[in-house]
Design a protein around this motif. Structure first.
Motif, PDB file in Angstrom:
ATOM      1  N   MET A  69      -5.037  14.364  -9.476  1.00 30.30           N
ATOM      2  CA  MET A  69      -5.691  13.148 -10.134  1.00 30.30           C
ATOM      3  C   MET A  69      -5.548  12.168  -9.138  1.00 30.30           C
ATOM      4  N   THR A  70      -6.475  12.184  -8.243  1.00 28.17           N
ATOM      5  CA  THR A  70      -6.225  10.546  -7.572  1.00 28.17           C
ATOM      6  C   THR A  70      -7.071   9.171  -7.707  1.00 28.17           C
ATOM      7  N   THR A  71      -6.443   8.448  -7.925  1.00 29.54           N
ATOM      8  CA  THR A  71      -6.575   7.315  -8.569  1.00 29.54           C
ATOM      9  C   THR A  71      -6.828   5.676  -7.505  1.00 29.54           C
ATOM     10  N   ILE A  72      -7.856   5.319  -7.639  1.00 30.27           N
ATOM     11  CA  ILE A  72      -8.036   4.644  -6.044  1.00 30.27           C
ATOM     12  C   ILE A  72      -8.276   2.849  -7.092  1.00 30.27           C
ATOM     13  N   ARG A  73      -7.110   2.164  -6.607  1.00 31.69           N
ATOM     14  CA  ARG A  73      -7.261   0.812  -7.104  1.00 31.69           C
ATOM     15  C   ARG A  73      -6.651  -0.100  -5.779  1.00 31.69           C
ATOM     16  N   GLN A  74      -7.074  -1.465  -6.373  1.00 29.69           N
ATOM     17  CA  GLN A  74      -6.585  -2.397  -5.029  1.00 29.69           C
ATOM     18  C   GLN A  74      -4.880  -2.601  -5.253  1.00 29.69           C
ATOM     19  N   LEU A  75      -4.511  -2.907  -3.958  1.00 29.06           N
ATOM     20  CA  LEU A  75      -3.199  -2.788  -4.200  1.00 29.06           C
ATOM     21  C   LEU A  75      -2.864  -4.340  -4.334  1.00 29.06           C
ATOM     22  N   GLY A  76      -1.222  -4.763  -5.048  1.00 30.00           N
ATOM     23  CA  GLY A  76      -1.151  -5.776  -4.575  1.00 30.00           C
ATOM     24  C   GLY A  76       0.614  -6.399  -4.200  1.00 30.00           C
ATOM     25  N   PRO A  77       1.035  -7.213  -4.861  1.00 27.41           N
ATOM     26  CA  PRO A  77       2.346  -7.682  -3.939  1.00 27.41           C
ATOM     27  C   PRO A  77       3.377  -6.102  -4.433  1.00 27.41           C
ATOM     28  N   ASP A  78       3.624  -5.937  -5.628  1.00 30.08           N
ATOM     29  CA  ASP A  78       4.349  -4.570  -6.190  1.00 30.08           C
ATOM     30  C   ASP A  78       4.157  -3.573  -5.193  1.00 30.08           C
ATOM     31  N   ASP A  79       3.755  -3.186  -4.658  1.00 30.86           N
ATOM     32  CA  ASP A  79       2.733  -2.092  -4.023  1.00 30.86           C
ATOM     33  C   ASP A  79       3.505  -2.398  -2.896  1.00 30.86           C
ATOM     34  N   ALA A  80       4.614  -3.649  -2.092  1.00 34.77           N
ATOM     35  CA  ALA A  80       4.848  -3.410  -1.197  1.00 34.77           C
ATOM     36  C   ALA A  80       5.855  -2.233  -0.115  1.00 34.77           C
ATOM     37  N   GLN A  81       6.699  -1.996  -1.651  1.00 34.30           N
ATOM     38  CA  GLN A  81       7.099  -0.770  -0.921  1.00 34.30           C
ATOM     39  C   GLN A  81       6.393   0.420  -0.508  1.00 34.30           C
ATOM     40  N   ALA A  82       5.399   0.900  -1.145  1.00 33.65           N
ATOM     41  CA  ALA A  82       4.509   1.979  -1.149  1.00 33.65           C
ATOM     42  C   ALA A  82       4.133   2.212   0.275  1.00 33.65           C
ATOM     43  N   TYR A  83       3.594   0.938   0.537  1.00 30.83           N
ATOM     44  CA  TYR A  83       1.898   0.249   1.507  1.00 30.83           C
ATOM     45  C   TYR A  83       2.714  -0.063   2.938  1.00 30.83           C
ATOM     46  N   ARG A  84       4.152  -0.093   2.437  1.00 31.61           N
ATOM     47  CA  ARG A  84       5.032  -0.008   4.219  1.00 31.61           C
ATOM     48  C   ARG A  84       5.481   1.202   4.519  1.00 31.61           C
ATOM     49  N   ASP A  85       5.784   2.554   3.559  1.00 36.57           N
ATOM     50  CA  ASP A  85       6.170   3.578   4.012  1.00 36.57           C
ATOM     51  C   ASP A  85       5.057   4.224   4.417  1.00 36.57           C
ATOM     52  N   LEU A  86       4.078   4.213   3.717  1.00 31.33           N
ATOM     53  CA  LEU A  86       2.814   4.617   4.568  1.00 31.33           C
ATOM     54  C   LEU A  86       1.965   4.633   5.781  1.00 31.33           C
ATOM     55  N   ARG A  87       2.312   3.050   5.692  1.00 29.73           N
ATOM     56  CA  ARG A  87       2.059   2.513   6.723  1.00 29.73           C
ATOM     57  C   ARG A  87       3.338   3.367   8.638  1.00 29.73           C
ATOM     58  N   LEU A  88       3.928   3.275   7.665  1.00 25.83           N
ATOM     59  CA  LEU A  88       5.150   3.758   8.951  1.00 25.83           C
ATOM     60  C   LEU A  88       4.421   5.592   9.362  1.00 25.83           C
ATOM     61  N   ASP A  89       4.714   5.975   7.545  1.00 28.77           N
ATOM     62  CA  ASP A  89       4.224   7.350   8.252  1.00 28.77           C
ATOM     63  C   ASP A  89       2.969   7.309   8.919  1.00 28.77           C
ATOM     64  N   GLY A  90       1.675   6.779   8.654  1.00 26.27           N
ATOM     65  CA  GLY A  90       0.462   6.767   9.269  1.00 26.27           C
ATOM     66  C   GLY A  90       1.177   6.305  11.496  1.00 26.27           C
ATOM     67  N   LEU A  91       2.609   5.716  11.606  1.00 24.84           N
ATOM     68  CA  LEU A  91       2.283   4.834  12.560  1.00 24.84           C
ATOM     69  C   LEU A  91       2.923   6.020  13.653  1.00 24.84           C
ATOM     70  N   LYS A  92       4.091   6.853  12.729  1.00 24.97           N
ATOM     71  CA  LYS A  92       4.837   7.966  13.619  1.00 24.97           C
ATOM     72  C   LYS A  92       4.102   8.909  13.963  1.00 24.97           C
ATOM     73  N   SER A  93       2.274   8.856  13.142  1.00 24.58           N
ATOM     74  CA  SER A  93       1.555  10.360  13.429  1.00 24.58           C
ATOM     75  C   SER A  93       0.799  10.057  15.097  1.00 24.58           C
ATOM     76  N   ASP A  94       0.288   8.840  14.331  1.00 22.52           N
ATOM     77  CA  ASP A  94      -0.322   8.462  15.688  1.00 22.52           C
ATOM     78  C   ASP A  94      -0.525   6.964  15.670  1.00 22.52           C
ATOM     79  N   ALA A  95       0.354   6.602  16.854  1.00 21.19           N
ATOM     80  CA  ALA A  95       0.158   4.886  16.681  1.00 21.19           C
ATOM     81  C   ALA A  95      -0.795   4.312  17.610  1.00 21.19           C
ATOM     82  N   ARG A  96      -1.659   5.260  18.195  1.00 21.04           N
ATOM     83  CA  ARG A  96      -2.734   4.603  19.275  1.00 21.04           C
ATOM     84  C   ARG A  96      -3.742   3.883  18.133  1.00 21.04           C
ATOM     85  N   ALA A  97      -3.616   4.374  16.823  1.00 15.99           N
ATOM     86  CA  ALA A  97      -4.950   3.906  15.626  1.00 15.99           C
ATOM     87  C   ALA A  97      -4.242   2.721  15.094  1.00 15.99           C
ATOM     88  N   PHE A  98      -3.832   2.414  15.003  1.00 13.96           N
ATOM     89  CA  PHE A  98      -3.489   1.405  15.000  1.00 13.96           C
ATOM     90  C   PHE A  98      -3.147  -0.127  16.525  1.00 13.96           C
TER      91      PHE A  98
END
Length: 169
Positions: free
Chosen positions: A1-30
């Motif tokens: 099940m997928t939950t959609i919600r607004q991210l807050g400061p407590d999500d910083a580590q997960a957000y950082r990990d996701l961004r780094l994953d995206g940059l690894k897969s396609d740096a041109r997209a950012f």
């Protein structure tokens, strides 16, 4: 099940990990690079999550997707939001998660009283362009050489979604 919600400061580590994953897969997209992003601290990401509307899709005990928008501070531009940072984890693509999180962002912007959303997307990024068009965004121009990454020029299609019109084309 997928939950959609607004991210807050407590999500910083997960957000950082996701961004780094995206940059690894396609740096041109950012408009950033893996090297630059990896040097950002968790406090940097906390500030990003505090100062922007960032929605995330969570599932399997992790952040699978995120997208953000900001509203310019000038009153003459406060009717529009600028979408940025659309990202789906590389192993979660093709499952409709990006559409869910972007749809939630569009509804958030509409409920906040915005009249339109703008974004730029690399002209090469056919999958992203297709997603944006499916949600009603239309291209109104192309910025040549909008980005220069890894010695490559990237044109960006400029897209808009009118939130206050029945006919959005």
């Amino acid at each position: 099940m997928t939950t959609i919600r607004q991210l807050g400061p407590d999500d910083a580590q997960a957000y950082r990990d996701l961004r780094l994953d995206g940059l690894k897969s396609d740096a041109r997209a950012f408009a950033s690079s893996y090297g630059a992003e990896s040097r950002l601290t968790l406090d940097d990401h906390r500030r990003t999550l505090e100062n922007n509307v960032v929605l995330g899709a969570l599932g399997n005990d992790r952040l699978l997707s995120a997208v953000a928008y900001f509203v310019p501070r000038h009153a003459s531009m406060a009717h529009r939001g600028h979408v940025w940072g659309m990202i789906v984890a590389s192993d979660a693509r093709g499952q409709g998660i990006g559409k869910k999180v972007l749809s939630a962002l569009v509804e958030h912007a509409r409920s906040a009283g915005l009249r339109q959303l703008h974004l730029g997307v690399g002209a090469y990024n056919v999958a992203a362009i297709h997603l944006y068009k499916r949600l009603g965004f239309c291209t109104y121009g192309t910025e040549p050489r909008a980005l220069h990454i890894d010695n490559q020029d990237i044109d960006e299609h400029l897209m808009v979604l009118f939130l206050d019109k029945e006919d959005q084309q």
